[in-house]
Design a protein around this motif. Structure first.
Motif, PDB file in Angstrom:
ATOM      1  N   GLN A 158      -1.044  -6.899   0.134  1.00 14.86           N
ATOM      2  CA  GLN A 158      -1.389  -6.033   1.264  1.00 14.86           C
ATOM      3  C   GLN A 158      -1.056  -6.750   2.565  1.00 14.86           C
ATOM      4  O   GLN A 158      -1.770  -7.658   2.982  1.00 14.86           O
ATOM      5  CB  GLN A 158      -2.868  -5.639   1.230  1.00 14.86           C
ATOM      6  CG  GLN A 158      -3.231  -4.620   2.304  1.00 14.86           C
ATOM      7  CD  GLN A 158      -4.698  -4.219   2.301  1.00 14.86           C
ATOM      8  OE1 GLN A 158      -5.547  -4.902   1.734  1.00 14.86           O
ATOM      9  NE2 GLN A 158      -5.010  -3.098   2.939  1.00 14.86           N
ATOM     10  N   GLN A 190      -1.142  -2.369   6.398  1.00 14.15           N
ATOM     11  CA  GLN A 190      -0.474  -1.571   5.365  1.00 14.15           C
ATOM     12  C   GLN A 190      -1.411  -1.339   4.182  1.00 14.15           C
ATOM     13  O   GLN A 190      -2.441  -2.002   4.042  1.00 14.15           O
ATOM     14  CB  GLN A 190       0.777  -2.300   4.869  1.00 14.15           C
ATOM     15  CG  GLN A 190       1.785  -2.606   5.947  1.00 14.15           C
ATOM     16  CD  GLN A 190       2.403  -1.354   6.523  1.00 14.15           C
ATOM     17  OE1 GLN A 190       2.776  -0.438   5.803  1.00 14.15           O
ATOM     18  NE2 GLN A 190       2.487  -1.293   7.850  1.00 14.15           N
ATOM     19  N   GLY A 191      -1.019  -0.422   3.321  1.00 21.25           N
ATOM     20  CA  GLY A 191      -1.732  -0.261   2.062  1.00 21.25           C
ATOM     21  C   GLY A 191      -1.242  -1.288   1.060  1.00 21.25           C
ATOM     22  O   GLY A 191      -0.166  -1.879   1.230  1.00 21.25           O
ATOM     23  N   PRO A 192      -1.998  -1.523   0.007  1.00 24.55           N
ATOM     24  CA  PRO A 192      -1.558  -2.472  -1.022  1.00 24.55           C
ATOM     25  C   PRO A 192      -0.275  -2.000  -1.711  1.00 24.55           C
ATOM     26  O   PRO A 192      -0.096  -0.815  -1.956  1.00 24.55           O
ATOM     27  CB  PRO A 192      -2.732  -2.473  -2.007  1.00 24.55           C
ATOM     28  CG  PRO A 192      -3.908  -1.998  -1.213  1.00 24.55           C
ATOM     29  CD  PRO A 192      -3.346  -1.006  -0.245  1.00 24.55           C
ATOM     30  N   PHE A 237      -8.417   4.445   1.828  1.00 25.41           N
ATOM     31  CA  PHE A 237      -7.101   4.561   1.218  1.00 25.41           C
ATOM     32  C   PHE A 237      -7.118   5.655   0.156  1.00 25.41           C
ATOM     33  O   PHE A 237      -7.962   5.663  -0.743  1.00 25.41           O
ATOM     34  CB  PHE A 237      -6.674   3.246   0.558  1.00 25.41           C
ATOM     35  CG  PHE A 237      -6.372   2.149   1.529  1.00 25.41           C
ATOM     36  CD1 PHE A 237      -7.341   1.225   1.888  1.00 25.41           C
ATOM     37  CD2 PHE A 237      -5.107   2.024   2.092  1.00 25.41           C
ATOM     38  CE1 PHE A 237      -7.070   0.211   2.784  1.00 25.41           C
ATOM     39  CE2 PHE A 237      -4.819   1.015   2.984  1.00 25.41           C
ATOM     40  CZ  PHE A 237      -5.808   0.109   3.335  1.00 25.41           C
ATOM     41  N   PHE A 296      -0.571   3.441  -3.075  1.00 21.27           N
ATOM     42  CA  PHE A 296      -1.531   3.624  -1.991  1.00 21.27           C
ATOM     43  C   PHE A 296      -0.871   4.188  -0.741  1.00 21.27           C
ATOM     44  O   PHE A 296       0.295   3.903  -0.457  1.00 21.27           O
ATOM     45  CB  PHE A 296      -2.153   2.277  -1.605  1.00 21.27           C
ATOM     46  CG  PHE A 296      -3.127   1.733  -2.605  1.00 21.27           C
ATOM     47  CD1 PHE A 296      -2.693   0.987  -3.682  1.00 21.27           C
ATOM     48  CD2 PHE A 296      -4.479   1.970  -2.462  1.00 21.27           C
ATOM     49  CE1 PHE A 296      -3.589   0.480  -4.603  1.00 21.27           C
ATOM     50  CE2 PHE A 296      -5.396   1.462  -3.367  1.00 21.27           C
ATOM     51  CZ  PHE A 296      -4.938   0.723  -4.445  1.00 21.27           C
ATOM     52  N   GLY A 297      -1.641   4.954   0.027  1.00 23.25           N
ATOM     53  CA  GLY A 297      -1.248   5.296   1.379  1.00 23.25           C
ATOM     54  C   GLY A 297      -1.507   4.110   2.297  1.00 23.25           C
ATOM     55  O   GLY A 297      -1.987   3.053   1.861  1.00 23.25           O
ATOM     56  N   LYS A 298      -1.219   4.276   3.576  1.00 28.00           N
ATOM     57  CA  LYS A 298      -1.394   3.185   4.528  1.00 28.00           C
ATOM     58  C   LYS A 298      -2.829   3.084   5.030  1.00 28.00           C
ATOM     59  O   LYS A 298      -3.163   2.141   5.733  1.00 28.00           O
ATOM     60  CB  LYS A 298      -0.443   3.365   5.716  1.00 28.00           C
ATOM     61  CG  LYS A 298       1.008   3.161   5.337  1.00 28.00           C
ATOM     62  CD  LYS A 298       1.918   3.150   6.548  1.00 28.00           C
ATOM     63  CE  LYS A 298       3.342   2.846   6.096  1.00 28.00           C
ATOM     64  NZ  LYS A 298       4.290   2.817   7.224  1.00 28.00           N
ATOM     65  N   GLY A 299      -3.646   4.052   4.685  1.00 29.09           N
ATOM     66  CA  GLY A 299      -5.059   3.990   5.046  1.00 29.09           C
ATOM     67  C   GLY A 299      -5.372   4.745   6.325  1.00 29.09           C
ATOM     68  O   GLY A 299      -4.552   4.807   7.245  1.00 29.09           O
TER      69      GLY A 299
END
Lengths: 116, 109
Positions: free
Chosen positions: A37, A41-43, B88, B99-102
């Motif tokens: 991560q 950003q997302g993981p 997320f 996953f999305g970027k949150g």
């Protein structure tokens, strides 16, 4: 029931060095997945280990490698570190039913790696 | 391709409901997830929904899934200051989770 644990919590390395990160899976889980991560950003999926073998891999170069041990714990090794490898490395454990499957993944607290 | 999209920020007043939306691409995903990440911490699984369900409720959390539009939402009722975190959205894809970027949820007093 113990959760997923990771060590170390923080690590600072310099470019070109090698690093090993460790993960102990949750009790009763047989599968470990590793994620990177980056900040903001997302993981991103690196790879997964099931029955001590790599069960799937994301878009990461071969200098990212791993191991899973008979007790289901796992290591992530990164060779020839680059500045862009600075990130939070997350380990997740799950109880998979077979190759190519996934069950709900539970994450550890992560190891924050800084490459200078 | 593999893509999970969600808005980056949401501000909500304490006590109001928060709704975080997400779209995903893989119609064959078995599970869809919501994870919560507080500053400096790992990911906490909040809830998940099977792809053959439309709705799942768990205390203050309600997940809605529109499989036709590949749209997932998370509603948090009576939002509290402790709900401040990054949320997320994620979909299962074979042996991995995408996953999305949150979405960063900010709670206004």
């Amino acid at each position: 029931e113990t959760g997923v644990t990771q060590s170390p919590t923080h690590l600072i390395k310099t470019r070109g060095q090698q690093v090993t990160l460790r993960c102990s899976s949750q009790s009763g889980h047989n599968t470990v997945s590793w994620y990177q991560q980056a900040l903001g950003q997302g993981p991103q999926f690196i790879f997964q280990y099931y029955r001590e073998e790599e069960n799937g891999r994301g878009n990461f170069p071969p200098r990212f490698s791993g191991l899973q041990f008979p007790n289901y714990s796992s290591e992530l090794n990164v060779n020839a570190l680059e500045l862009d490898d600075s990130a939070l490395y997350l380990c997740a454990s799950s109880s998979n039913q077979g190759v190519g499957t996934t069950d709900t993944q539970y994450f550890g607290p992560g190891t924050r790696l800084t490459v200078l | 391709g593999e893509d999970v999209e969600q808005s980056l920020f949401l501000s909500v007043r304490e006590g109001d409901s928060s709704v975080i939306n997400c779209t995903y691409t893989d119609s064959s995903s078995t599970y869809l997830y919501w994870y919560k990440q507080e500053p400096g911490a790992g990911l906490q699984l909040l809830t998940y929904i099977f792809s053959n369900m439309d709705m799942k409720q768990d205390q203050r959390l309600t997940v809605l899934l529109n499989k036709k539009d590949k749209h997932l939402s998370l509603r948090i009722a009576d939002t509290q200051t402790g709900d401040s975190a990054i949320y997320f959205c994620a979909e299962s894809m074979g042996d991995k989770i995408i996953f999305g970027k949150g979405t960063r949820l900010h709670i206004l007093p």
